[in-house]
Scaffold this motif. Structure first.
Motif, short mmCIF file in Angstrom:
data_model
loop_
_atom_site.label_atom_id
_atom_site.label_comp_id
_atom_site.label_asym_id
_atom_site.label_seq_id
_atom_site.Cartn_x
_atom_site.Cartn_y
_atom_site.Cartn_z
N VAL A 80 5.56 -6.05 7.44
CA VAL A 80 4.26 -5.43 7.16
C VAL A 80 3.17 -6.42 7.55
CG1 VAL A 80 2.79 -4.40 5.40
CG2 VAL A 80 5.25 -4.08 5.28
N GLY A 121 6.94 7.34 3.57
CA GLY A 121 5.99 7.01 2.51
C GLY A 121 6.06 7.97 1.34
N VAL A 178 0.85 -1.19 0.00
CA VAL A 178 0.00 0.00 0.00
C VAL A 178 0.88 1.24 0.00
CG1 VAL A 178 -1.84 -1.20 1.23
CG2 VAL A 178 -0.21 0.19 2.53
C1 LIG Z 1 7.55 -1.41 2.54
C2 LIG Z 1 7.29 -0.33 1.52
C3 LIG Z 1 6.37 0.66 1.79
C4 LIG Z 1 6.13 1.69 0.87
N1 LIG Z 1 5.24 2.67 1.21
C5 LIG Z 1 5.07 3.72 0.37
C6 LIG Z 1 4.16 4.80 0.70
O1 LIG Z 1 3.49 4.79 1.73
N2 LIG Z 1 4.05 5.84 -0.17
C7 LIG Z 1 4.77 5.88 -1.33
O2 LIG Z 1 4.66 6.87 -2.06
N3 LIG Z 1 5.60 4.87 -1.69
C8 LIG Z 1 5.77 3.80 -0.87
N4 LIG Z 1 6.62 2.78 -1.23
C9 LIG Z 1 7.30 2.85 -2.53
C10 LIG Z 1 6.40 2.48 -3.70
O3 LIG Z 1 5.84 1.20 -3.52
C11 LIG Z 1 7.22 2.54 -4.98
O4 LIG Z 1 7.87 3.78 -5.05
C12 LIG Z 1 6.35 2.36 -6.22
O5 LIG Z 1 5.79 1.07 -6.28
C13 LIG Z 1 7.19 2.59 -7.49
O6 LIG Z 1 6.38 2.54 -8.62
P1 LIG Z 1 7.02 2.25 -10.05
O7 LIG Z 1 5.87 2.22 -11.00
O8 LIG Z 1 8.15 3.17 -10.27
O9 LIG Z 1 7.70 0.80 -9.92
P2 LIG Z 1 7.03 -0.59 -9.60
O10 LIG Z 1 5.88 -0.47 -8.68
O11 LIG Z 1 8.17 -1.48 -9.18
O12 LIG Z 1 6.46 -1.07 -11.01
C14 LIG Z 1 7.33 -1.55 -12.04
C15 LIG Z 1 6.49 -2.27 -13.10
O13 LIG Z 1 7.37 -2.71 -14.13
C16 LIG Z 1 7.14 -4.07 -14.41
N5 LIG Z 1 8.42 -4.64 -14.87
C17 LIG Z 1 9.53 -4.87 -14.14
N6 LIG Z 1 10.51 -5.37 -14.91
C18 LIG Z 1 10.00 -5.44 -16.18
C19 LIG Z 1 10.53 -5.88 -17.43
N7 LIG Z 1 11.80 -6.33 -17.53
N8 LIG Z 1 9.73 -5.84 -18.51
C20 LIG Z 1 8.47 -5.37 -18.42
N9 LIG Z 1 7.90 -4.93 -17.27
C21 LIG Z 1 8.68 -4.98 -16.15
C22 LIG Z 1 6.66 -4.67 -13.11
O14 LIG Z 1 5.92 -5.87 -13.34
C23 LIG Z 1 5.81 -3.52 -12.56
O15 LIG Z 1 4.49 -3.58 -13.05
C24 LIG Z 1 6.85 1.73 -0.34
C25 LIG Z 1 7.77 0.70 -0.65
C26 LIG Z 1 8.00 -0.31 0.29
C27 LIG Z 1 9.01 -1.38 -0.05
#
Ligand SMILES: Cc1cc2nc3c(=O)[nH]c(=O)nc-3n(C[C@H](O)[C@H](O)[C@H](O)COP(=O)(O)OP(=O)(O)OC[C@H]3O[C@@H](n4cnc5c(N)ncnc54)[C@H](O)[C@@H]3O)c2cc1C
Length: 404
Positions: free
Chosen positions: A201, A309, A64
């Motif tokens: 978590v 977060g 989340v």
């Molecule tokens: C414990 C924890 C708590 C958190 N709490 C918060 C919070 O409260 N607030 C907040 O703002 N953030 C929080 N975060 C951070 C947040 O979850 C991330 O910053 C966010 O998910 C990043 O989004 P993104 O789209 O950049 O990457 P990701 O969510 O990692 O998405 C990447 C996407 O790319 C796809 N992908 C990966 N490799 C490939 C490939 N080779 N080819 C094709 N597709 C691929 C994956 O399947 C995925 O769909 C938290 C993180 C953790 C670990």
């Protein structure tokens, strides 16, 4: 595998063509696709896993995010916020932080004349709604893929080989998370480290209909936090040394509950444990945000301690900045534009990462002068409404009447 409802790419030809290819259809990738398509760009999104289908009866997800007001506004701008809210979200109006048994500092939405500070939302719900919206957009072609095999670049084009098929575009965006394959293929290095702590978590049922406060208690071993979720659910996050988190994670539910009740502040109340998971904590920052035709956004560019977060909120700020610089210039794929994006985002991301590290280091140290300094700091914030308002606005991504 092709999840597109409509394909503008040249099927069966030597390569599939678009203005921009986005690798990663997560929260950051899909939001970027929607903003760029609204500017008239033809976009291909390549994603490895089909996003889950979730409704209000699905079990609550464990991943989340606390989305701030600026992120919420961005999701509204791409036409997705109301659909996300219709599945389930939990607004929070107060955010409390305290150390040990000291008086909490409470940041309130009313301090900044807002109805709420943000929403706690399941990542899967946000991704599902964004992905569905991308599938409906006539300028976005969503593909489910298995592996990106190679990347080659000329001055004005990048070519990806994906599952044996060639894809070409003027820019390729890495939105594929912290382990970004595209970043590695582009030869962009990272700096960073693993924190000693991991995050446990615990998904809980609070047996309270709705809660509007998220809180965090600082302790030398790491913070303990509560995030309220929709339908009376919640998430307890316990930052602790990796081996302690591993021990806690394998405990039977009754024993884990008793340890949580002992360690967490009384504010946690009674609860039933529903799910448990753990995450390593990593700090990682890409050395550059653009190299050749490849640009990094979101977690592929930066992983931050989740203490406050801010992870995906920073990612959404990258999306906003990138879409803005692209919109401003006819030479939207030029090096000058990409450098302008990097200038707008790198320093800001670094400042937030460093601030998190300073907080992390200050609170995980029991040296008496440091303990006194942070207690003074917290009580000062409590006594100075202006400082509290400023901190609240920054955390929510709000400056004056504008969002940042
Ligand atoms: C414990 C924890 C708590 C958190 N709490 C918060 C919070 O409260 N607030 C907040 O703002 N953030 C929080 N975060 C951070 C947040 O979850 C991330 O910053 C966010 O998910 C990043 O989004 P993104 O789209 O950049 O990457 P990701 O969510 O990692 O998405 C990447 C996407 O790319 C796809 N992908 C990966 N490799 C490939 C490939 N080779 N080819 C094709 N597709 C691929 C994956 O399947 C995925 O769909 C938290 C993180 C953790 C670990």
């Amino acid at each position: 595998m092709n999840a597109s409802n409509q394909s503008f790419a040249t099927q069966g030809a030597a390569s599939e063509q678009a203005d921009i290819i986005i690798v990663g259809g997560g929260m950051v990738g899909c939001t970027t696709a929607l903003l760029l398509a609204e500017q008239g760009k033809r976009v291909i999104v390549l994603e490895r896993f089909e996003p889950k289908s979730i409704d209000a009866d699905s079990p609550m997800g464990l991943r989340v995010s606390a989305l701030n007001l600026a992120s919420e506004q961005l999701l509204a701008e791409v036409g997705c916020w109301s659909d996300i809210a219709a599945v389930r979200v939990c607004p929070y109006r107060r955010l409390a932080v305290w150390e040990d048994q000291l008086e909490p500092v409470e940041f309130r939405a009313s301090d900044i004349e807002q109805s709420h500070l943000g929403h706690i939302v399941e990542n899967d719900v946000v991704q599902m709604v964004l992905w569905q919206r991308c599938l409906q957009h006539e300028l976005i072609d969503c593909r489910l893929i298995q592996a990106i095999e190679s990347l080659s670049q000329t001055d004005d084009r990048a070519t990806l080989t994906v599952d044996g098929q060639l894809y070409q575009a003027q820019l390729v965006l890495a939105c594929d998370g912290g382990l970004s394959r595209l970043r590695q293929l582009a030869g962009i290095g990272v700096e960073g480290w693993q924190y000693q702590q991991h995050a446990l978590v615990v998904g809980i049922d609070t047996h309270v209909e709705s809660q509007d406060i998220t809180w965090q208690q600082m302790a030398a071993t790491g913070p303990k936090a509560f995030l309220p979720l929709a339908q009376g659910k919640g998430s307890l996050v316990w930052y602790h040394h990796a081996d302690e988190v591993a021990r806690l994670k394998q405990l039977p539910a009754a024993q884990l509950k008793s340890e949580l009740l002992q360690a967490f502040p009384a504010a946690v109340g009674d609860f039933t444990i529903e799910q448990v998971a753990s995450f390593p904590l990593t700090r990682q920052h890409a050395q550059v945000y653009a190299k050749g035709r490849v640009v990094l956004l979101g977690d592929s560019a930066h992983l931050i301690n989740p203490l406050a977060g801010q992870g995906v909120n920073l990612g959404f700020r990258d999306v906003r900045a990138f879409a803005d610089v692209i919109a401003e210039r006819p030479d939207w794929a030029s090096d000058a534009v990409l450098q302008s994006y990097e200038r707008r985002r790198k320093a800001d991301n670094l400042a937030m990462m460093s601030a998190m590290d300073a907080i992390y280091a200050t609170f995980s140290n029991d040296l008496p002068p440091l303990k006194l300094a942070r207690q003074l700091g917290l009580s000062l914030v409590n006594k100075l409404p202006a400082a509290r308002t400023l901190a609240t606005k920054y955390a929510c991504g709000v400056t004056g009447s504008r969002s940042i």
